[in-house]
Motif scaffolding. Structure first.
Motif, short mmCIF file in Angstrom:
data_model
loop_
_atom_site.label_atom_id
_atom_site.label_comp_id
_atom_site.label_asym_id
_atom_site.label_seq_id
_atom_site.Cartn_x
_atom_site.Cartn_y
_atom_site.Cartn_z
N SER A 18 44.76 -1.28 30.32
CA SER A 18 43.08 -1.10 29.48
C SER A 18 44.32 -0.54 28.33
CB SER A 18 42.40 -0.22 30.53
OG SER A 18 41.89 -0.87 31.55
N ARG B 176 39.32 0.14 23.05
CA ARG B 176 38.38 -1.01 22.37
C ARG B 176 39.28 -1.30 20.56
NH1 ARG B 176 32.20 0.68 20.62
NH2 ARG B 176 32.92 3.18 20.02
N ASP B 177 39.39 0.39 19.98
CA ASP B 177 40.15 -0.07 18.75
C ASP B 177 41.86 -0.17 18.61
OD1 ASP B 177 40.55 2.51 19.52
OD2 ASP B 177 39.69 3.81 17.67
N LYS C 95 45.16 -7.09 20.80
CA LYS C 95 44.19 -8.13 21.53
C LYS C 95 44.51 -8.36 22.75
CE LYS C 95 41.51 -6.99 17.91
NZ LYS C 95 42.67 -5.99 17.26
N THR C 96 45.69 -8.43 23.14
CA THR C 96 46.62 -8.85 25.02
C THR C 96 47.45 -8.68 25.44
OG1 THR C 96 48.08 -10.79 23.14
CG2 THR C 96 45.25 -11.43 23.53
N VAL D 20 35.63 -0.93 30.94
CA VAL D 20 35.85 -2.17 29.92
C VAL D 20 34.08 -2.34 29.77
CG1 VAL D 20 36.35 -4.68 30.08
CG2 VAL D 20 37.45 -2.29 31.04
N GLY E 170 32.16 -1.25 27.13
CA GLY E 170 33.22 -1.55 25.49
C GLY E 170 33.87 -0.36 24.62
N ARG F 52 39.31 -2.26 26.20
CA ARG F 52 39.25 -3.22 26.19
C ARG F 52 40.50 -4.10 27.74
NH1 ARG F 52 42.03 -4.14 21.70
NH2 ARG F 52 40.31 -4.11 20.80
N LEU G 31 43.24 -6.21 29.49
CA LEU G 31 44.46 -7.01 29.04
C LEU G 31 45.00 -7.63 30.08
CD1 LEU G 31 46.78 -4.41 25.96
CD2 LEU G 31 44.48 -6.43 26.12
N TYR H 137 36.01 -10.48 35.29
CA TYR H 137 36.47 -10.82 34.29
C TYR H 137 37.80 -12.71 33.95
CZ TYR H 137 35.52 -6.30 34.35
OH TYR H 137 34.97 -4.65 34.07
N VAL I 233 39.94 -12.89 31.53
CA VAL I 233 41.68 -11.81 32.00
C VAL I 233 42.70 -13.10 32.31
CG1 VAL I 233 42.11 -9.89 32.31
CG2 VAL I 233 40.08 -9.71 31.01
#
Length: 338
Positions: free
Chosen positions: A147, A150-151, A155-156, A229, A232, A235, A237, A248, A251
């Motif tokens: 994890s 969120r910011d 992104k992956t 998660v 929110g 995130r 991954l 998920y 994911v």
């Protein structure tokens, strides 16, 4: 005055004349009472509250999961099952305290997980996880996720690893406990990619997620990510499981991403050694029944934990096999006990 001679007392013989049948009946009755003694002892247990040692701080994912399980088990046992938080040594110290007791009576239990089984392989301890516990059975399996906040810029998982390769040791990766399989697996992934992370140990998941969301920690690689998660705030991954999670489906697993690393991490209950077998069975049955309680199952789902029930013997066999697997894995990565 001369007393008449005293007559010797003759035992009453209600069975005469069919003495053989009567003696056989009495013998059977005696055997039945002996056979029934353990069952009666089990029925009498428990007669006072039971302490369940949770080797992590309050506020983490184990807290609501085991609180709901304890409430359900209390109803079946007829006595309160009281959670006792005893954090320390990455979730090992609280459970290890039971190993130092000479014998169990069923009134002190503890949560068992793989870091406790592995402990003698990575640090010097005075107890043996294969000899100094009575295993009661496993309850659920943990799912380890990777994890980020969120910011966070990644992104992956591929983006995270690419950045780690460009900046070895610069990205912080948190886990609960320095000897957890989650940390060892993260180091194996990093080594396989030709890089490294700055590994940070936390006492519990609540503390770690607070650091992650506050951007004081870059990555958190442990179970219990569900609420963060789904809320929110974080995130997800990747997951260290053999299959993608139903919650998920987008994911990927680490295996899909080319890393031959997955984590099997059941969690169960133990008591001190020499626990009477009838008490062991009574506790196993009570907690197995509690493991079907809707409130407990709801907590498992919230934290992405999967039911994984086993018998006392199956859990003890698993512990022995896991100890041997960890021994082999640590040898493969060149770990040496100082």
């Amino acid at each position: 005055m001369t007393q008449p001679p005293r007559k010797l007392h003759q035992p009453h013989q209600p069975c005469h004349p069919n003495r053989r049948q009567c003696l056989a009946g009495l013998s059977a009755l005696g055997l039945a009472s002996l056979v029934g003694a353990p069952a009666q002892a089990a029925e009498r247990f428990p007669v006072k509250p039971i302490q369940l040692v949770l080797p992590f701080p309050p506020g983490g994912s184990f807290d609501p999961v085991f609180r709901s399980l304890a409430e359900a088990a209390s109803r079946d046992l007829g006595q309160p099952v009281v959670l006792m938080h005893q954090p320390g040594a990455g979730g090992v110290a609280g459970t290890a305290n039971l190993a130092r007791l000479s014998e169990g009576d069923g009134y002190t239990l503890a949560v068992m997980h793989n870091s406790v089984i592995r402990a003698p392989l990575v640090q010097r301890v005075s107890w043996d996880p294969l000899k100094d516990f009575t295993y009661l059975g496993s309850l659920f399996g943990l799912v380890t996720g990777v994890s980020v906040a969120r910011d966070a810029p990644w992104k992956t998982f591929a983006e995270l690893m690419a950045d780690a390769k460009a900046r070895p040791g610069a990205i912080s990766w948190g886990n609960v406990g320095a000897i957890s399989i989650n940390r060892i697996s993260a180091e194996r992934v990093a080594r396989g990619a030709g890089t490294s992370f700055n590994m940070v140990s936390f006492k519990g998941g609540a503390e770690a997620f607070q650091a992650l969301i506050g951007r004081h920690l870059d990555v958190y690689g442990d179970p219990g990510f569900g609420p963060q998660v789904q809320g929110g705030r974080a995130r997800l991954l990747a997951v260290f499981s053999d299959q993608r999670l139903k919650s998920y489906p987008e994911v990927p697993t680490t295996k899909e991403l080319g890393y031959a690393v997955s984590i099997d991490s059941p969690v169960g209950l133990v008591a001190p050694k020499r626990l009477p077998p009838e008490v062991q069975q009574r506790l196993h049955e009570a907690f197995r029944k509690a493991a079907s309680d809707p409130a407990y199952l709801k907590q498992l789902e919230a934290f992405d934990m999967l039911p994984q029930l086993s018998s006392p013997q199956e859990y003890a066999d698993y512990a022995r096999a896991q100890y041997e697997r960890d021994q082999k894995m640590l040898a493969e990565i060149g770990f040496k006990l100082d």
